[in-house]
Design a protein around this motif. Sequence first.
Motif, PDB file in Angstrom:
ATOM      1  N   MET A   2     -51.199  86.330 -71.356  1.00 60.75           N
ATOM      2  CA  MET A   2     -50.980  85.316 -72.518  1.00 60.75           C
ATOM      3  C   MET A   2     -49.911  84.299 -71.931  1.00 60.75           C
ATOM      4  O   MET A   2     -48.974  84.552 -71.226  1.00 60.75           O
ATOM      5  N   LEU A   3     -50.165  82.866 -72.149  1.00 58.66           N
ATOM      6  CA  LEU A   3     -49.205  81.781 -71.823  1.00 58.66           C
ATOM      7  C   LEU A   3     -48.857  81.327 -73.120  1.00 58.66           C
ATOM      8  O   LEU A   3     -49.553  81.170 -74.290  1.00 58.66           O
ATOM      9  N   ILE A   4     -47.495  80.746 -72.984  1.00 57.84           N
ATOM     10  CA  ILE A   4     -46.875  80.175 -74.245  1.00 57.84           C
ATOM     11  C   ILE A   4     -46.690  78.715 -73.765  1.00 57.84           C
ATOM     12  O   ILE A   4     -46.362  78.271 -72.924  1.00 57.84           O
ATOM     13  N   LEU A   5     -47.575  77.798 -74.728  1.00 53.87           N
ATOM     14  CA  LEU A   5     -47.527  76.389 -74.828  1.00 53.87           C
ATOM     15  C   LEU A   5     -46.042  75.860 -75.292  1.00 53.87           C
ATOM     16  O   LEU A   5     -45.840  76.283 -76.486  1.00 53.87           O
ATOM     17  N   PHE A   6     -45.257  75.190 -74.408  1.00 48.56           N
ATOM     18  CA  PHE A   6     -43.922  74.648 -74.875  1.00 48.56           C
ATOM     19  C   PHE A   6     -43.719  73.261 -74.386  1.00 48.56           C
ATOM     20  O   PHE A   6     -43.923  72.869 -73.241  1.00 48.56           O
ATOM     21  N   GLU A   7     -43.467  72.426 -75.509  1.00 46.97           N
ATOM     22  CA  GLU A   7     -43.234  71.101 -75.310  1.00 46.97           C
ATOM     23  C   GLU A   7     -41.668  70.851 -75.127  1.00 46.97           C
ATOM     24  O   GLU A   7     -40.920  71.504 -75.901  1.00 46.97           O
ATOM     25  N   THR A   8     -41.384  70.032 -74.273  1.00 46.17           N
ATOM     26  CA  THR A   8     -40.060  69.608 -73.645  1.00 46.17           C
ATOM     27  C   THR A   8     -40.155  68.056 -73.925  1.00 46.17           C
ATOM     28  O   THR A   8     -41.073  67.421 -73.736  1.00 46.17           O
TER      29      THR A   8
END
Length: 373
Positions: A2-8
């Motif tokens: 599992m990869l977590i898509l995280f916007e910064t």
Amino acid sequence: NMLILFETPAGLALFKVLKEGKLKKEDDYFKHFETPEKASKFVKMHAFKRFKDTKEALKTVTKLLEGKLTKKVKKFLKSNCITDEVQEKIACFDKDLAKTIQNKLGIECEVGNKCRELIRGIRYQMSSLLEGLSEKEMRNMSLGLAHSVSRYKLKFTTDKVDSMIVQAVSLLTDLDKELNNYAMRLKEWYSWHFPELEKIVNDNETFARIVLTLGMKSNISKVSFDGVVPEDVAEDIRKACEISFGTEILEEDETNIKALASQVVEITEYRATLSEYLSNRMKAIAPNLTILIGELVAAKLIAHAGSLINLAKLPASTIQILGAEKALFRAMKTRKNTPKYGLIYNASLVGQAQSKFKGRIARTLSAKASLCC
């Protein structure tokens, strides 16, 4: 995996969950993010795509908020999630975005409370998990991007047209009040010199144009009223001028009276232009409501409700008495009959009806108006 898509504010990041087995056994994921050490043992940076500038950041973030993907984001996800050996699964914060990724790229996505908790934990320890970016830099980037997104949303807000209508109808109401005051003052002022004119001409704009054309009564033989009033009215003015018992005025008085008359003409012409603008806008934004009750009444209802969306949410009973709130509360306080209509009374269907049918027609009309919004 599992990869977590995280916007910064600095770019897009993909975090890999190191202890994926614990995700199925536990419900409280936030305890793994209590300290930077715990967070680094639970998740690890898998890939990071830095934004080139604020323009790219704004474009990417606004697309993600709408559940869409830019070309660069697609390329980033393809290169880091799809390999020959295994295809990763992505945890997303938004259901629409997850659906887009699944349809466009064929990558399996997961949404829900578990994903939101993981993203919340990463955001809590963001400064320690993102290498090469200080907390101060992230704060400045976040502030700049927040301002850009706010400006973008304000620029393309759906309420923009509504606010134009609200402002236009409010200005139209103010112009009517000012125009009546100016016209009344003009008639009173000029009546000292030519009192008979007020009885011959009732229209405010026509009265002002006659004042501008004629000026002093002594000019009656020199002026022509062609294009101002019909010939029979012009003849009546000439006859009245010959037997008028008004007082004489000075040239300075005439100058000031003509200045006021020109103001009345200008405001009347601007009001006609504004009315046409309002009519066109109403036909575009609320055509059904405009046909049913007229553009002016419809615009006043939208202005009173705040926006077309707010008006559409109101029940028919509220639309019926919209604008008569004071009378309603006064009736409730004194335990008397409540008002049957508010702004909708100005609609032609209600105004033309007999007194005993006005309340019934207003109720039916408000029911239809609530469907038209």
